[in-house]
Design a protein around this motif. Structure first.
Motif, mmCIF file in Angstrom:
data_model
loop_
_atom_site.group_PDB
_atom_site.id
_atom_site.type_symbol
_atom_site.label_atom_id
_atom_site.label_comp_id
_atom_site.label_asym_id
_atom_site.label_seq_id
_atom_site.Cartn_x
_atom_site.Cartn_y
_atom_site.Cartn_z
ATOM 1 N N MET A 199 0.833 -1.211 0.000
ATOM 2 C CA MET A 199 0.000 0.000 0.000
ATOM 3 C C MET A 199 0.871 1.267 0.000
ATOM 4 O O MET A 199 0.561 2.257 -0.616
ATOM 5 C CB MET A 199 -0.929 -0.044 1.221
ATOM 6 C CG MET A 199 -2.079 0.927 1.130
ATOM 7 S SD MET A 199 -3.020 0.692 -0.414
ATOM 8 C CE MET A 199 -3.938 2.194 -0.467
ATOM 9 N N GLU A 200 1.997 1.175 0.736
ATOM 10 C CA GLU A 200 2.905 2.321 0.800
ATOM 11 C C GLU A 200 3.382 2.719 -0.597
ATOM 12 O O GLU A 200 3.426 3.886 -0.939
ATOM 13 C CB GLU A 200 4.121 1.982 1.666
ATOM 14 C CG GLU A 200 4.045 2.475 3.097
ATOM 15 C CD GLU A 200 3.436 3.850 3.255
ATOM 16 O OE1 GLU A 200 4.042 4.836 2.804
ATOM 17 O OE2 GLU A 200 2.344 3.959 3.831
ATOM 18 N N ARG A 201 3.737 1.692 -1.397
ATOM 19 C CA ARG A 201 4.239 1.945 -2.752
ATOM 20 C C ARG A 201 3.190 2.667 -3.589
ATOM 21 O O ARG A 201 3.495 3.597 -4.323
ATOM 22 C CB ARG A 201 4.618 0.616 -3.413
ATOM 23 C CG ARG A 201 5.432 0.781 -4.695
ATOM 24 C CD ARG A 201 5.578 -0.534 -5.397
ATOM 25 N NE ARG A 201 6.334 -1.498 -4.632
ATOM 26 C CZ ARG A 201 7.659 -1.597 -4.680
ATOM 27 N NH1 ARG A 201 8.342 -0.803 -5.465
ATOM 28 N NH2 ARG A 201 8.291 -2.498 -3.970
ATOM 29 N N ALA A 202 1.937 2.249 -3.451
ATOM 30 C CA ALA A 202 0.845 2.882 -4.205
ATOM 31 C C ALA A 202 0.700 4.349 -3.808
ATOM 32 O O ALA A 202 0.498 5.216 -4.659
ATOM 33 C CB ALA A 202 -0.459 2.131 -3.957
ATOM 34 N N LEU A 208 3.089 6.267 -2.528
ATOM 35 C CA LEU A 208 4.277 6.963 -3.038
ATOM 36 C C LEU A 208 4.103 7.319 -4.505
ATOM 37 O O LEU A 208 4.392 8.437 -4.934
ATOM 38 C CB LEU A 208 5.518 6.071 -2.887
ATOM 39 C CG LEU A 208 6.259 6.081 -1.564
ATOM 40 C CD1 LEU A 208 7.337 5.005 -1.555
ATOM 41 C CD2 LEU A 208 6.892 7.442 -1.298
ATOM 42 N N LYS A 209 3.629 6.342 -5.277
ATOM 43 C CA LYS A 209 3.403 6.559 -6.711
ATOM 44 C C LYS A 209 2.410 7.689 -6.931
ATOM 45 O O LYS A 209 2.616 8.566 -7.773
ATOM 46 C CB LYS A 209 2.877 5.276 -7.365
ATOM 47 C CG LYS A 209 3.944 4.305 -7.801
ATOM 48 C CD LYS A 209 3.319 3.184 -8.607
ATOM 49 C CE LYS A 209 4.375 2.401 -9.360
ATOM 50 N NZ LYS A 209 3.814 1.334 -10.167
ATOM 51 N N GLN A 210 1.316 7.628 -6.182
ATOM 52 C CA GLN A 210 0.254 8.623 -6.319
ATOM 53 C C GLN A 210 0.779 10.028 -6.033
ATOM 54 O O GLN A 210 0.531 10.972 -6.785
ATOM 55 C CB GLN A 210 -0.869 8.276 -5.328
ATOM 56 C CG GLN A 210 -2.241 8.738 -5.765
ATOM 57 C CD GLN A 210 -3.301 8.273 -4.773
ATOM 58 O OE1 GLN A 210 -2.983 7.774 -3.687
ATOM 59 N NE2 GLN A 210 -4.550 8.430 -5.116
ATOM 60 N N ALA A 211 1.552 10.170 -4.951
ATOM 61 C CA ALA A 211 2.094 11.474 -4.557
ATOM 62 C C ALA A 211 3.081 11.986 -5.604
ATOM 63 O O ALA A 211 3.045 13.161 -5.991
ATOM 64 C CB ALA A 211 2.766 11.364 -3.193
ATOM 65 N N LEU A 212 3.970 11.095 -6.084
ATOM 66 C CA LEU A 212 4.968 11.494 -7.084
ATOM 67 C C LEU A 212 4.285 11.879 -8.394
ATOM 68 O O LEU A 212 4.647 12.876 -9.028
ATOM 69 C CB LEU A 212 5.962 10.350 -7.312
ATOM 70 C CG LEU A 212 7.094 10.615 -8.315
ATOM 71 C CD1 LEU A 212 7.937 11.814 -7.891
ATOM 72 C CD2 LEU A 212 7.982 9.378 -8.464
ATOM 73 N N PRO A 271 9.224 4.531 -7.699
ATOM 74 C CA PRO A 271 8.749 3.248 -7.160
ATOM 75 C C PRO A 271 8.382 2.313 -8.314
ATOM 76 O O PRO A 271 7.499 2.631 -9.107
ATOM 77 C CB PRO A 271 7.495 3.627 -6.353
ATOM 78 C CG PRO A 271 7.404 5.122 -6.375
ATOM 79 C CD PRO A 271 8.290 5.627 -7.461
ATOM 80 N N VAL A 272 9.106 1.207 -8.449
ATOM 81 C CA VAL A 272 8.838 0.281 -9.560
ATOM 82 C C VAL A 272 8.416 -1.083 -9.028
ATOM 83 O O VAL A 272 8.721 -1.445 -7.899
ATOM 84 C CB VAL A 272 10.060 0.110 -10.492
ATOM 85 C CG1 VAL A 272 10.346 1.372 -11.268
ATOM 86 C CG2 VAL A 272 11.291 -0.316 -9.715
ATOM 87 N N GLU A 273 7.715 -1.819 -9.884
ATOM 88 C CA GLU A 273 7.307 -3.193 -9.562
ATOM 89 C C GLU A 273 8.320 -4.142 -10.213
ATOM 90 O O GLU A 273 8.993 -3.774 -11.170
ATOM 91 C CB GLU A 273 5.908 -3.476 -10.152
ATOM 92 C CG GLU A 273 4.834 -2.446 -9.779
ATOM 93 C CD GLU A 273 4.497 -2.442 -8.299
ATOM 94 O OE1 GLU A 273 4.739 -3.464 -7.627
ATOM 95 O OE2 GLU A 273 4.014 -1.414 -7.818
ATOM 96 N N PRO A 274 8.416 -5.379 -9.715
ATOM 97 C CA PRO A 274 9.382 -6.333 -10.294
ATOM 98 C C PRO A 274 9.184 -6.557 -11.794
ATOM 99 O O PRO A 274 10.137 -6.801 -12.527
ATOM 100 C CB PRO A 274 9.113 -7.625 -9.513
ATOM 101 C CG PRO A 274 8.455 -7.184 -8.244
ATOM 102 C CD PRO A 274 7.697 -5.934 -8.571
ATOM 103 N N HIS A 275 7.928 -6.449 -12.273
ATOM 104 C CA HIS A 275 7.661 -6.723 -13.696
ATOM 105 C C HIS A 275 7.914 -5.516 -14.602
ATOM 106 O O HIS A 275 7.851 -5.635 -15.817
ATOM 107 C CB HIS A 275 6.208 -7.201 -13.876
ATOM 108 C CG HIS A 275 5.208 -6.163 -13.442
ATOM 109 N ND1 HIS A 275 4.653 -6.180 -12.184
ATOM 110 C CD2 HIS A 275 4.688 -5.088 -14.073
ATOM 111 C CE1 HIS A 275 3.817 -5.152 -12.070
ATOM 112 N NE2 HIS A 275 3.830 -4.480 -13.198
ATOM 113 N N ASP A 276 8.182 -4.352 -14.028
ATOM 114 C CA ASP A 276 8.387 -3.155 -14.846
ATOM 115 C C ASP A 276 9.636 -3.298 -15.714
ATOM 116 O O ASP A 276 10.684 -3.743 -15.237
ATOM 117 C CB ASP A 276 8.523 -1.907 -13.965
ATOM 118 C CG ASP A 276 7.200 -1.484 -13.337
ATOM 119 O OD1 ASP A 276 6.143 -1.943 -13.831
ATOM 120 O OD2 ASP A 276 7.208 -0.715 -12.370
#
Length: 198
Positions: A1-4, A6-10, A172-177
């Motif tokens: 959830m934290e990553r989401a 962070l992404k939203q704020a950035l 913030p990236v996901e492993p599949h990016d």
């Protein structure tokens, strides 16, 4: 959830900064970025380049599209199929074959364009909201480019295009990016840590 979060704020911060750029400043920075794209030797050596048509305050790379075609490169632009959440590239032959498509982006009209042969793809210019020097990229949240790039049998050279302030310490990236090889901004060409040593 934290990553989401962070992404939203950035994403919010970057889009606000981009929207705050005066039109003249945007034009100047876009012109400089196009100059760097055109003088980038590794890109000039590519036969086929998939690019994008800018929307809203994105870096305007249209002058690059025209110059690349004039020097003999084949340029492709993507058609966005929203329901299927995928991109289909078509050969770009000039503004006459474009029409307003998904999200208001100027896209190829399939009745006036020829679908591109994905096996021949050498390089992709990728838009984004934020980038980092590790090759990370954050898009608009739809995952269209991630899905498209992951579907390719062979990875082409990937070049992120944006303003210099969009290059941040870490995205913030996901492993599949899929990671980018280079970034091009008004400040020049930057090789990322993910660059393929070809």
């Amino acid at each position: 959830m934290e990553r989401a979060k962070l992404k939203q704020a950035l994403r919010r911060q970057m889009l606000a900064e981009r929207a705050a750029l005066p039109a003249g400043e945007r034009a100047n920075r876009s012109r400089e970025a196009c100059r760097h794209l055109l003088s980038f030797a590794k890109l000039a050596a590519c036969r086929t380049v998939m690019a994008f048509h800018p929307i809203r305050e994105e870096l305007d790379i249209v002058p690059f599209l025209d110059s690349a075609r004039q020097r003999g490169q084949e340029v492709w632009l993507p058609l966005t199929l929203v329901a299927e959440r995928r991109l289909i590239p078509y050969r770009y032959t000039g503004p006459d074959m474009l029409r307003p498509g998904a999200y208001g982006i100027m896209e190829p009209d399939p009745e006036k364009a020829e679908e591109a042969d994905l096996a021949a793809l050498d390089a992709v210019l990728v838009p984004g909201v934020a980038f980092d020097r590790q090759g990370g990229r954050m898009g608009y949240g739809g995952g269209f480019y991630d899905r498209f790039l992951a579907s390719l049998d062979q990875k082409p050279m990937l070049i992120g295009c944006g303003y210099h302030f969009q290059v941040v310490p870490s995205v913030p990236v996901e492993p599949h990016d899929v990671r980018l090889d280079y970034l091009v901004t008004e400040a020049g060409v930057l090789e990322t840590r993910a660059a393929d040593p070809r």
